[in-house]
Design an enzyme around this catalytic site. Structure first.
Site, PDB file in Angstrom:
ATOM      1  N   ASP A  88      67.456  19.288  17.642  1.00  0.00           N
ATOM      2  CA  ASP A  88      66.527  21.105  16.687  1.00  0.00           C
ATOM      3  C   ASP A  88      65.881  20.967  15.672  1.00  0.00           C
ATOM      4  O   ASP A  88      66.625  20.421  14.630  1.00  0.00           O
ATOM      5  CB  ASP A  88      67.386  22.370  16.479  1.00  0.00           C
ATOM      6  CG  ASP A  88      66.560  23.474  16.281  1.00  0.00           C
ATOM      7  OD1 ASP A  88      65.676  23.349  15.838  1.00  0.00           O
ATOM      8  OD2 ASP A  88      67.075  24.682  15.410  1.00  0.00           O
ATOM      9  N   LYS A 112      63.339  30.053   2.807  1.00  0.00           N
ATOM     10  CA  LYS A 112      64.638  29.768   4.016  1.00  0.00           C
ATOM     11  C   LYS A 112      65.084  28.281   2.680  1.00  0.00           C
ATOM     12  O   LYS A 112      66.711  28.712   2.908  1.00  0.00           O
ATOM     13  CB  LYS A 112      64.629  29.872   5.241  1.00  0.00           C
ATOM     14  CG  LYS A 112      65.515  28.991   5.735  1.00  0.00           C
ATOM     15  CD  LYS A 112      65.478  29.301   7.421  1.00  0.00           C
ATOM     16  CE  LYS A 112      67.149  28.271   7.890  1.00  0.00           C
ATOM     17  NZ  LYS A 112      66.124  29.292   9.467  1.00  0.00           N
ATOM     18  N   ASP A 120      65.866  35.295  15.017  1.00  0.00           N
ATOM     19  CA  ASP A 120      65.516  33.983  14.356  1.00  0.00           C
ATOM     20  C   ASP A 120      65.161  33.905  13.131  1.00  0.00           C
ATOM     21  O   ASP A 120      63.573  33.948  13.343  1.00  0.00           O
ATOM     22  CB  ASP A 120      65.176  33.076  15.420  1.00  0.00           C
ATOM     23  CG  ASP A 120      64.876  31.906  15.315  1.00  0.00           C
ATOM     24  OD1 ASP A 120      65.459  31.480  13.888  1.00  0.00           O
ATOM     25  OD2 ASP A 120      63.777  30.487  15.596  1.00  0.00           O
ATOM     26  N   GLU A 167      71.961  27.553  14.878  1.00  0.00           N
ATOM     27  CA  GLU A 167      70.626  27.454  15.725  1.00  0.00           C
ATOM     28  C   GLU A 167      71.063  27.136  17.426  1.00  0.00           C
ATOM     29  O   GLU A 167      70.377  27.266  18.582  1.00  0.00           O
ATOM     30  CB  GLU A 167      69.413  27.388  14.448  1.00  0.00           C
ATOM     31  CG  GLU A 167      68.856  28.843  14.081  1.00  0.00           C
ATOM     32  CD  GLU A 167      68.827  27.971  12.891  1.00  0.00           C
ATOM     33  OE1 GLU A 167      67.421  27.086  12.740  1.00  0.00           O
ATOM     34  OE2 GLU A 167      68.286  28.676  12.047  1.00  0.00           O
TER      35      GLU A 167
HETATM   36  N1  LIG Z   1      52.042  21.618  18.095  1.00  0.00           N
HETATM   37  C1  LIG Z   1      53.432  20.752  17.097  1.00  0.00           C
HETATM   38  N2  LIG Z   1      52.726  19.967  16.976  1.00  0.00           N
HETATM   39  C2  LIG Z   1      53.395  19.494  15.241  1.00  0.00           C
HETATM   40  N3  LIG Z   1      54.589  20.507  14.955  1.00  0.00           N
HETATM   41  C3  LIG Z   1      54.200  21.962  15.338  1.00  0.00           C
HETATM   42  C4  LIG Z   1      54.211  21.911  16.028  1.00  0.00           C
HETATM   43  N4  LIG Z   1      53.840  23.498  16.489  1.00  0.00           N
HETATM   44  C5  LIG Z   1      54.442  24.105  15.352  1.00  0.00           C
HETATM   45  N5  LIG Z   1      55.098  23.072  15.012  1.00  0.00           N
HETATM   46  C6  LIG Z   1      55.535  22.669  13.707  1.00  0.00           C
HETATM   47  O1  LIG Z   1      56.731  23.013  13.198  1.00  0.00           O
HETATM   48  C7  LIG Z   1      57.079  24.281  12.453  1.00  0.00           C
HETATM   49  C8  LIG Z   1      57.774  25.248  13.015  1.00  0.00           C
HETATM   50  O2  LIG Z   1      58.665  25.087  14.208  1.00  0.00           O
HETATM   51  P1  LIG Z   1      59.433  26.163  14.317  1.00  0.00           P
HETATM   52  O3  LIG Z   1      58.957  27.501  14.005  1.00  0.00           O
HETATM   53  O4  LIG Z   1      60.535  25.781  15.077  1.00  0.00           O
HETATM   54  O5  LIG Z   1      60.856  26.196  12.034  1.00  0.00           O
HETATM   55  P2  LIG Z   1      61.049  27.672  12.232  1.00  0.00           P
HETATM   56  O6  LIG Z   1      62.081  27.821  13.110  1.00  0.00           O
HETATM   57  O7  LIG Z   1      60.345  27.985  11.062  1.00  0.00           O
HETATM   58  O8  LIG Z   1      62.152  26.824  11.146  1.00  0.00           O
HETATM   59  P3  LIG Z   1      63.715  26.247  10.753  1.00  0.00           P
HETATM   60  O9  LIG Z   1      64.700  26.604  12.164  1.00  0.00           O
HETATM   61  O10 LIG Z   1      63.243  24.872   9.860  1.00  0.00           O
HETATM   62  O11 LIG Z   1      64.511  27.464   9.944  1.00  0.00           O
HETATM   63  C9  LIG Z   1      56.561  24.131  11.505  1.00  0.00           C
HETATM   64  O12 LIG Z   1      56.280  22.904  10.125  1.00  0.00           O
HETATM   65  C10 LIG Z   1      54.794  23.116  12.438  1.00  0.00           C
HETATM   66  O13 LIG Z   1      53.780  23.349  11.869  1.00  0.00           O
HETATM   67 MG   LIG Z   2      63.935  27.421  13.720  1.00  0.00          MG
END
Ligand SMILES: Nc1ncnc2c1ncn2[C@@H]1O[C@H](COP(=O)(O)OP(=O)(O)OP(=O)(O)O)[C@@H](O)[C@H]1O
Ligand SMILES: [Mg+2]
Length: 571
Positions: free
Chosen positions: A169, A69, A6, A146
């Site tokens: 998502d 990304k 991922d 995803e």
């Molecule tokens: N407890 C929380 N409350 C609010 N936001 C959160 C929390 N934990 C993580 N995040 C937010 O979630 C986001 C990251 O989520 P995730 O890891 O699912 O995204 P990603 O897979 O990196 O991004 P994408 O799928 O869009 O490419 C960040 O913006 C982070 O600040």
């Molecule tokens: Mg993601």
């Protein structure tokens, strides 16, 4: 061994299928399965990845990259230490790092992977993801959407259930809404819709803006143009946002922000959950649009949904959950781990491809955008996008349409591929174009050109064109920057098969009127009758299309009357 990866905007993960046939994430940093998607370039040009890189965001923002990304598919270059990098190259460092950890953990070579992308990623963004994998020395076995991956994870654990599922998502950089049906191990995606420019990153930015504005009002401007200050503020904003998912208030404390002249400014500001919700409210509720579209395209209503899967870190925000509850009239529950569902699903797909997973789990996915080619109207100079693959067609998909030359003695045509829901090229995204050169000269409409669009399981498009004299050409829509959005300067487009109207049943009734109109048009002068000519051409086009598509009689008769009226208006 094929691993699942991922590659997220904010965080990245890697997983494999263990000896019990279960998807298992691999620890990357100590015990943690979750690594920040941040890359730092050392003085000697070697990259550092993850938390170590994240720590460089403050002291060395110029040599540190985050949220790369989001730059996929835009043709932008990044620079560090005077050297240029593509977003794919920077991402390849993240992939290499994950793979190296996996090799150490598993004790074997890893060079094949399934990589996930947002369902709503376009063709260019997908190709750049594949490119990132290749630059990391990986064979990319599949690009997987995803939300579909998250559903696979749920599907594997709930093989016997039959349900309509909505996957919501919301990650760091993207929103995807996917509607799918699960039955007896089949994951059947019905529709996907999203916004590639909405995620937790935007919420962080709103907090930043709020702080900047508050301090500007207090006449204590935060020196936000300083990269160090900007990064510091952003990191704080994210911490604040996450804290407000649990607590009602959070105090942002940044005592020693320095401006360019070394002057110190301290930020000390309490933000309540209510403040935060006010800031992000309209962005969150804007996602009802994607929910509506996804449900509509799936042919389902809210009440048909049996399960809402929350995926992505941003679904931890209480307002997001409250919004979904109200919007869907449904209590969303966290049935999957919002951080790891996607990577586990990627591992499952990898396991299916490599054969280590014998489970009878079957996956069918869709193409989330309409794919079309630019075509000239039979009359007039307007071009429009003629659909070959409508959005949410099950993939792989292949479609051929036949077009014809638009001009006398036309020996060259331009074949283009567009992505998007607009009727006209300017509203859509140009994926690429090529020429078909060497058509036999002849009157307009005398040469047929077959255009084929083939959309594969990775969501990558191939376009072929073949003329009736055997000349052919093709493209795997190439990765070109958005700057190339301007149409390449190639002669003429082709027109649709509208000239076949003569062969349609019932056409005889209209032949004489159309012949008459064409004769009058050929004599008419633009100077005297410009407007009428345009209207007449367009009415004729409608009439021919109507005959071709067998519209009902009343409509055809009214078009005929319109054509007659316009003929008599000609001077
Ligand atoms: N407890 C929380 N409350 C609010 N936001 C959160 C929390 N934990 C993580 N995040 C937010 O979630 C986001 C990251 O989520 P995730 O890891 O699912 O995204 P990603 O897979 O990196 O991004 P994408 O799928 O869009 O490419 C960040 O913006 C982070 O600040
Ligand atoms: Mg993601």
């Amino acid at each position: 061994m094929i691993v699942g990866i991922d590659l997220g905007t904010s965080t990245s993960e890697i997983a494999y299928i263990n000896s019990q046939g279960q998807p298992e994430p691999i620890p990357i940093e100590g015990e943690s399965f979750i690594m920040p998607s941040v890359v730092y370039i050392n003085k000697d040009g070697t990259p550092e990845v993850g938390t170590a890189a994240q720590e460089k965001l403050l002291p060395e923002p110029e040599s540190t990259f985050q949220e790369v990304k989001r730059m996929f598919g835009q043709g932008k270059k990044l620079t560090a230490r005077g050297k240029e990098y593509t977003p794919a190259k920077i991402s390849s460092f993240i992939l290499s790092h994950l793979v190296k950890r996996a090799e150490e953990y598993l004790g074997e070579k890893v060079d094949r992977a399934v990589i996930t992308v947002p369902a709503y990623f376009n063709d260019k963004q997908r190709k750049e993801t594949i490119e990132a994998g290749e630059l990391a020395g990986l064979k990319v076995e599949r690009i997987l959407n995803e939300p579909t991956a998250a559903a696979l994870e749920y599907g594997l654990a709930n093989m016997m259930s039959t349900k309509n599922v909505l996957v919501y998502d919301l990650g760091g950089g993207t929103l995807d809404v996917t509607v799918l049906e699960l039955f007896e191990g089949v994951v059947d995606v019905k529709s996907s819709c999203g916004n590639n420019a909405l995620g937790g990153k935007d919420f962080d930015e709103l907090i930043m803006k709020h702080l900047v504005k508050t301090y500007a009002d207090k006449r204590k401007p935060i020196p936000i143009t300083e990269p160090r200050v900007a990064n510091n503020l952003k990191l704080e904003a994210e911490i604040c946002k996450k804290a407000l998912s649990e607590a009602e208030t959070y105090k942002v404390l940044m005592p020693f922000l320095k401006d360019r002249h070394g002057k110190t400014i301290s930020v000390d500001e309490t933000i309540t959950r209510k403040d935060f919700e006010k800031l992000i409210g309209s962005l969150v509720s804007s996602t009802s649009e994607q929910i509506k579209t996804a449900l509509g395209d799936a042919g389902l209503e809210k009440k048909d949904i049996d399960l809402v899967l929350l995926v992505g870190g941003s679904t931890r925000i209480p307002l997001v959950k409250a919004f979904l509850k109200e919007e869907l009239e449904f209590e969303p529950e966290t049935f999957v781990d919002p951080d790891l569902a996607v990577v586990k699903g990627a591992a499952i797909e990898a396991g299916i491809i490599s054969g280590v997973l014998n489970e009878d789990i079957v996956l069918s996915d869709v193409c989330p955008y309409t794919l079309s080619t630019e075509v000239l109207e039979s009359y007039g100079s307007m071009t429009y996008c003629d659909t070959l693959i409508p959005r949410n067609t099950t993939i792989p998909a292949k479609q051929t349409k036949t077009y014809q030359t638009a001009h006398d003695n036309q020996v060259i045509v331009r074949i283009s591929a567009y992505q998007g829901e607009g009727e006209f090229p300017a509203e859509n995204y140009l994926l690429g174009a090529f020429e078909l050169n060497g058509l036999p000269p002849g009157p307009r409409g005398s040469v047929d050109v077959d255009v084929t669009f083939e959309y594969d399981l990775n969501g990558v498009l191939k376009v072929y064109a073949k003329a009736s004299n055997g000349i052919d050409n093709q493209m795997t829509v190439s990765v070109v920057g958005q700057d190339d959005k301007e149409s390449p300067d190639v002669p003429d487009v082709i027109e649709s098969k509208i000239n076949d109207w003569k062969k349609a049943p019932g056409a005889d009734k209209y032949k004489s009127i159309i012949n008459r109109a064409e004769a009058r048009l050929s004599e008419a002068s633009d100077e005297d009758d410009g407007e009428i000519i345009t209207e007449l051409r367009s009415a004729m086009e409608d009439l021919k299309l109507g005959i071709l598509e067998q519209w009902d009689n009343k409509e055809l008769e009214s078009l005929k009357a319109e054509v007659l009226d316009l003929i008599s208006d000609l001077s």
